[in-house]
Scaffold this motif. Sequence first.
Motif, PDB file in Angstrom:
ATOM      1  N   GLY A   1      35.832  37.188  37.924  1.00 37.49           N
ATOM      2  CA  GLY A   1      36.588  36.035  38.416  1.00 37.49           C
ATOM      3  C   GLY A   1      35.852  34.731  38.177  1.00 37.49           C
ATOM      4  N   ALA A   2      36.614  33.671  37.897  1.00 35.48           N
ATOM      5  CA  ALA A   2      36.004  32.379  37.597  1.00 35.48           C
ATOM      6  C   ALA A   2      36.042  31.448  38.810  1.00 35.48           C
ATOM      7  CB  ALA A   2      36.724  31.726  36.424  1.00 35.48           C
ATOM      8  N   SER A   3      37.016  31.617  39.670  1.00 38.54           N
ATOM      9  CA  SER A   3      37.189  30.707  40.815  1.00 38.54           C
ATOM     10  C   SER A   3      36.103  30.922  41.865  1.00 38.54           C
ATOM     11  CB  SER A   3      38.537  31.000  41.465  1.00 38.54           C
ATOM     12  OG  SER A   3      38.535  32.320  41.986  1.00 38.54           O
ATOM     13  N   GLY A   4      36.076  30.018  42.849  1.00 36.59           N
ATOM     14  CA  GLY A   4      35.140  30.168  43.962  1.00 36.59           C
ATOM     15  C   GLY A   4      35.243  31.526  44.636  1.00 36.59           C
TER      16      GLY A   4
ATOM     17  N   GLY B   1      49.809  34.887  46.115  1.00 34.84           N
ATOM     18  CA  GLY B   1      48.974  33.708  45.861  1.00 34.84           C
ATOM     19  C   GLY B   1      47.496  34.059  45.724  1.00 34.84           C
ATOM     20  N   HIS B   2      46.729  33.098  45.226  1.00 37.39           N
ATOM     21  CA  HIS B   2      45.317  33.318  44.910  1.00 37.39           C
ATOM     22  C   HIS B   2      44.523  33.775  46.135  1.00 37.39           C
ATOM     23  CE1 HIS B   2      41.267  32.188  43.360  1.00 37.39           C
ATOM     24  NE2 HIS B   2      41.802  32.512  42.196  1.00 37.39           N
ATOM     25  N   ALA B   3      44.712  33.086  47.242  1.00 39.00           N
ATOM     26  CA  ALA B   3      43.938  33.415  48.453  1.00 39.00           C
ATOM     27  C   ALA B   3      44.290  34.815  48.942  1.00 39.00           C
ATOM     28  CB  ALA B   3      44.209  32.387  49.548  1.00 39.00           C
TER      29      ALA B   3
ATOM     30  N   LEU C   1      36.749  48.753  29.416  1.00 37.90           N
ATOM     31  CA  LEU C   1      38.170  48.630  29.082  1.00 37.90           C
ATOM     32  C   LEU C   1      38.854  47.714  30.087  1.00 37.90           C
ATOM     33  CD1 LEU C   1      39.103  52.347  28.252  1.00 37.90           C
ATOM     34  CD2 LEU C   1      38.290  50.561  26.696  1.00 37.90           C
ATOM     35  N   ALA C   2      39.506  46.696  29.572  1.00 39.47           N
ATOM     36  CA  ALA C   2      40.303  45.808  30.431  1.00 39.47           C
ATOM     37  C   ALA C   2      41.601  46.518  30.773  1.00 39.47           C
ATOM     38  CB  ALA C   2      40.559  44.492  29.735  1.00 39.47           C
ATOM     39  N   ASP C   3      42.418  45.876  31.601  1.00 39.50           N
ATOM     40  CA  ASP C   3      43.683  46.508  31.952  1.00 39.50           C
ATOM     41  C   ASP C   3      44.681  45.504  32.505  1.00 39.50           C
ATOM     42  OD1 ASP C   3      45.326  48.757  32.110  1.00 39.50           O
ATOM     43  OD2 ASP C   3      45.039  48.868  34.258  1.00 39.50           O
ATOM     44  N   GLY C   4      45.915  45.757  32.247  1.00 46.14           N
ATOM     45  CA  GLY C   4      46.994  44.960  32.809  1.00 46.14           C
ATOM     46  C   GLY C   4      48.101  45.892  33.253  1.00 46.14           C
TER      47      GLY C   4
ATOM     48  N   ALA D   1      31.538  37.086  32.318  1.00 50.09           N
ATOM     49  CA  ALA D   1      31.803  35.656  32.416  1.00 50.09           C
ATOM     50  C   ALA D   1      32.516  35.154  31.167  1.00 50.09           C
ATOM     51  CB  ALA D   1      30.480  34.916  32.605  1.00 50.09           C
ATOM     52  N   VAL D   2      33.021  33.939  31.247  1.00 49.85           N
ATOM     53  CA  VAL D   2      33.601  33.252  30.089  1.00 49.85           C
ATOM     54  C   VAL D   2      32.848  31.951  29.931  1.00 49.85           C
ATOM     55  CG1 VAL D   2      35.707  32.420  28.998  1.00 49.85           C
ATOM     56  CG2 VAL D   2      35.844  33.983  30.949  1.00 49.85           C
ATOM     57  N   ALA D   3      32.260  31.717  28.756  1.00 48.96           N
ATOM     58  CA  ALA D   3      31.594  30.433  28.532  1.00 48.96           C
ATOM     59  C   ALA D   3      31.591  30.154  27.042  1.00 48.96           C
ATOM     60  CB  ALA D   3      30.167  30.465  29.067  1.00 48.96           C
TER      61      ALA D   3
ATOM     62  N   ARG E   1      45.419  37.252  47.119  1.00 50.33           N
ATOM     63  CA  ARG E   1      44.859  38.241  46.180  1.00 50.33           C
ATOM     64  C   ARG E   1      43.379  38.494  46.458  1.00 50.33           C
ATOM     65  NH1 ARG E   1      47.230  35.127  42.205  1.00 50.33           N
ATOM     66  NH2 ARG E   1      45.372  34.927  40.906  1.00 50.33           N
ATOM     67  N   TYR E   2      42.632  37.428  46.700  1.00 49.81           N
ATOM     68  CA  TYR E   2      41.208  37.635  46.938  1.00 49.81           C
ATOM     69  C   TYR E   2      40.941  38.217  48.328  1.00 49.81           C
ATOM     70  CZ  TYR E   2      39.315  36.300  42.470  1.00 49.81           C
ATOM     71  OH  TYR E   2      38.978  36.302  41.138  1.00 49.81           O
ATOM     72  N   GLY E   3      41.808  37.924  49.290  1.00 50.38           N
ATOM     73  CA  GLY E   3      41.683  38.563  50.605  1.00 50.38           C
ATOM     74  C   GLY E   3      41.842  40.068  50.458  1.00 50.38           C
TER      75      GLY E   3
HETATM   76  C1  FMN Z   1      35.728  39.393  30.267  1.00 49.45           C
HETATM   77  C2  FMN Z   1      36.854  39.310  31.213  1.00 49.45           C
HETATM   78  C3  FMN Z   1      37.684  40.411  31.360  1.00 49.45           C
HETATM   79  C4  FMN Z   1      38.764  40.376  32.214  1.00 49.45           C
HETATM   80  N1  FMN Z   1      39.547  41.461  32.292  1.00 49.45           N
HETATM   81  C5  FMN Z   1      40.666  41.419  33.058  1.00 49.45           C
HETATM   82  C6  FMN Z   1      41.533  42.523  33.092  1.00 49.45           C
HETATM   83  O1  FMN Z   1      41.291  43.533  32.442  1.00 49.45           O
HETATM   84  N2  FMN Z   1      42.640  42.455  33.845  1.00 49.45           N
HETATM   85  C7  FMN Z   1      42.944  41.363  34.574  1.00 49.45           C
HETATM   86  O2  FMN Z   1      43.970  41.368  35.248  1.00 49.45           O
HETATM   87  N3  FMN Z   1      42.121  40.281  34.572  1.00 49.45           N
HETATM   88  C8  FMN Z   1      41.003  40.296  33.824  1.00 49.45           C
HETATM   89  N4  FMN Z   1      40.162  39.204  33.775  1.00 49.45           N
HETATM   90  C9  FMN Z   1      40.530  38.055  34.592  1.00 49.45           C
HETATM   91  C10 FMN Z   1      39.665  37.864  35.796  1.00 49.45           C
HETATM   92  O3  FMN Z   1      39.387  39.037  36.486  1.00 49.45           O
HETATM   93  C11 FMN Z   1      40.261  36.870  36.738  1.00 49.45           C
HETATM   94  O4  FMN Z   1      41.469  37.348  37.276  1.00 49.45           O
HETATM   95  C12 FMN Z   1      40.528  35.573  36.069  1.00 49.45           C
HETATM   96  O5  FMN Z   1      39.344  35.195  35.388  1.00 49.45           O
HETATM   97  C13 FMN Z   1      40.878  34.511  37.049  1.00 49.45           C
HETATM   98  O6  FMN Z   1      39.864  34.499  37.998  1.00 49.45           O
HETATM   99  P1  FMN Z   1      39.899  33.578  39.227  1.00 49.45           P
HETATM  100  O7  FMN Z   1      41.214  33.761  39.869  1.00 49.45           O
HETATM  101  O8  FMN Z   1      38.735  33.977  40.076  1.00 49.45           O
HETATM  102  O9  FMN Z   1      39.768  32.173  38.672  1.00 49.45           O
HETATM  103  C14 FMN Z   1      39.055  39.217  32.948  1.00 49.45           C
HETATM  104  C15 FMN Z   1      38.205  38.115  32.818  1.00 49.45           C
HETATM  105  C16 FMN Z   1      37.121  38.160  31.976  1.00 49.45           C
HETATM  106  C17 FMN Z   1      36.243  36.980  31.861  1.00 49.45           C
END
Ligand code: FMN
Lengths: 441, 441
Positions: A222-225, A149-151, A60-63, A240-242, A153-155
Amino acid sequence: MGDDAAVRPSIHLNLFAFGCGHHAAAWRAPDSSVDRLGDIAYWEELARTAERGGLDAIFLADGQSVGLDGIDRGPRWFLEPITTLAALARATERIGLVTTVSSTFWTPFHAARQLAGLDHISGGRAGVNVVTSMTDEEARNHSMPALPGHAERYGRAEEFVSALTALWDSWPRSAILADADGAYVDTEQLRPVNHRGEWFDVAGPLNVPQPPQGRPVLFQAGASGPGRDLAARYAEGVYAVAWDLESARAYREDVRDRARRLGRDPDDVVVMPGLVTFVGATEAEARERQRALNELLPVEDSLRQLAFFVGTDTSGWELDAPVPPLPPLEEFTGPQGRYATVLRIIESKRPTVRELLGYLAAGGGHATFVGTPESVADEIERWVDAGAADGFNLMPPALPQGIEDFVDHVVPILQERGRFRRGYAGRTLRSHLAADVVPAG
Amino acid sequence: MGDDAAVRPSIHLNLFAFGCGHHAAAWRAPDSSVDRLGDIAYWEELARTAERGGLDAIFLADGQSVGLDGIDRGPRWFLEPITTLAALARATERIGLVTTVSSTFWTPFHAARQLAGLDHISGGRAGVNVVTSMTDEEARNHSMPALPGHAERYGRAEEFVSALTALWDSWPRSAILADADGAYVDTEQLRPVNHRGEWFDVAGPLNVPQPPQGRPVLFQAGASGPGRDLAARYAEGVYAVAWDLESARAYREDVRDRARRLGRDPDDVVVMPGLVTFVGATEAEARERQRALNELLPVEDSLRQLAFFVGTDTSGWELDAPVPPLPPLEEFTGPQGRYATVLRIIESKRPTVRELLGYLAAGGGHATFVGTPESVADEIERWVDAGAADGFNLMPPALPQGIEDFVDHVVPILQERGRFRRGYAGRTLRSHLAADVVPAG
Ligand SMILES: Cc1cc2nc3c(=O)[nH]c(=O)nc-3n(C[C@H](O)[C@H](O)[C@H](O)COP(=O)(O)O)c2cc1C
Ligand SMILES: Cc1cc2nc3c(=O)[nH]c(=O)nc-3n(C[C@H](O)[C@H](O)[C@H](O)COP(=O)(O)O)c2cc1C
């Protein structure tokens, strides 16, 4: 079946359950599940179907906000995922239960505790997709004026995960003596956490004894580095997303390289691209299903959104004609990721405008296989054999039908070909993710 | 049965489920549930027993640390309460499900959402006991060096509850149109929260549509003035502590007065003191059960704790002799509350030292009824008729036996006397708390 079928690991399959399905118009279908989104029995039905198919997990995803921009166009969140999965734990026996937790908006003690609780309740089936969240609207529900910011958030994510794992390790099962004439717990065995970080201080130990899996399974998407690094360091599964095999392979190789560089066995990281499937008894029936859902899209809305993605006025575009030529990626000045996806869809599928809108509406850039059970199974095998995936995170365009179709028609073929488990070997999510061998069919 | 039996509201009964039972030595009994605390089936069994008895709710307390000082003496927390109740929602059909949430350590968006989710999952049976927490050890798990002061905690609690209710009101059910040809949601009907407080900023709306009860039911268990004020303003149920009828009546009257002054109908606040019961077929059997549990107490430990409560060296006290005289309350310089309880127990029960330790070990100052089902039912009626309680928060000394005894033997008597519902009239927790009339038996 080749001779080595007996030693090939099972493909991994995950149900990514979302609303009425991942297609933006799924809720508009006459037989849609739109009235059942708040009914836990609906989610139980999805979980049971996935379990009947022997899938690794339901995810389950979430926001953390309602999503004001878009909530009129379709449902997004309804129930809350952790409580939902706790209920699903009792409606299922073997399937993994993966929630999403935002490290930007959760704190480690609450998260560690609820996840450990879910792991106990489910007998070792809990997993968590740690995400860093995406919008200012979410931040404003959590006492922040805007998304960090991104950095940053990942920190915070790195610190969050490190505190989670320390908390999960802090009360070993062996510390419970339950000695009727002596002590309940051997306090010597409790391990203080004493985490003092930039974002959190957590003394520990956790007040939930170590759950069946020790640590619930960590996923990352996550997709970023920094996202890939977090996955490489901690994740046992990656969503992943592809859109196509090539980009999936490049992504998977990259994550595996990062894991290797950190001293991990890359096979311990299961990479699962999202997969949208339209399955029919014939190719034509599959296409018809796809067409029927696309037909429900409010086209003007979608065209307006597309205009925004491609930075072009789309109002004159004819819906059932091929997509007009678009400038190459280098010449596009807006957000590159989405534009690249649009170009890739156009190049690979030569779609009409309506079909393009449909592909974007169902997963928006995730791999999309349309065809018979055989052809979908073929494609799945092809991706896995090419090193593009360890399995897939299934994103059915409409639910419950999409997962029933997959489980009833595609799974048996993969099983017959010796590519997917017949029933579960183990009882924990971690055991499903392990490279268990599938005997040839 | 008097003529007016038909118009008397049902007494309210709540199961306060805790570990192996509320007696500190319950886990040491040979048949104790100590090995089942992490097994959700154990909690399901307790909930089903309580539901079989028609009880209003099952209530789970909560703390945010392991409780290092004491964890060797017996279990405290194990599973996490919100996930546990989500699972229990699917093992039961009617009984209310009340969790505890600390307003000192939770933030409103997460809490509002999980409670709304629980209310959906259970079909309108969620309740929450808002507490302000008690120890520095808890604070240190939540990035605070120490527990904030009392006034600060209650300031935050007030703000927390006000944000919760605004979030629960923010997405009215009627806003969901699910119009296949139009909008999913009428965004005009969503109500922004825009809470900007001293402790939290929450923009809203909540991303869970309004649950079946509208707002999950609020409980409060604070003893101080600010605690009673919070209860008087918001709570529909109050968990009280009272050793005897007089102090229970004083407390209840005070809470009702405060509610009245705030313009509420005091009958909308159900006051339930905690109640420890030892039930036996005869008085002697009941006393024997109590004695057997007391026998399991590690006496030296308990005596040491008692010495601390009463500020007196207890090491020379004889266990089976009456408690030696203690100075009056006015002369005691330590914490008054607990000392007053000790004096009240001594005055009302004339216990031996061992018996005193037992009373303190089972509920520590909560009302304790020991006797046959009839005498326990009599006492319950007497308290309710004297205006000391609207019902009781049952704290069985040992579980599951204590709740089985109560449901099988005391409940039928109360039903026969027309003082307790026979089966549930409604489906929501709020409907159970309403003053539903019990037809005479
Ligand atoms: C299959 C899939 C499910 C994801 N589910 C969520 C989610 O439930 N909630 C959320 O905030 N982000 C979700 N994301 C987003 C990622 O966790 C991430 O924040 C986003 O891809 C940007 O990543 P990046 O900042 O590393 O590029 C999802 C991504 C993918 C590919
Ligand atoms: C029956 C009952 C249950 C309680 N449960 C909890 C609990 O689960 N967690 C907690 O931190 N405090 C709990 N408390 C404590 C109260 O909420 C409150 O913090 C305490 O009584 C002190 O209140 P005061 O500060 O208003 O005097 C409980 C109290 C009672 C009477």
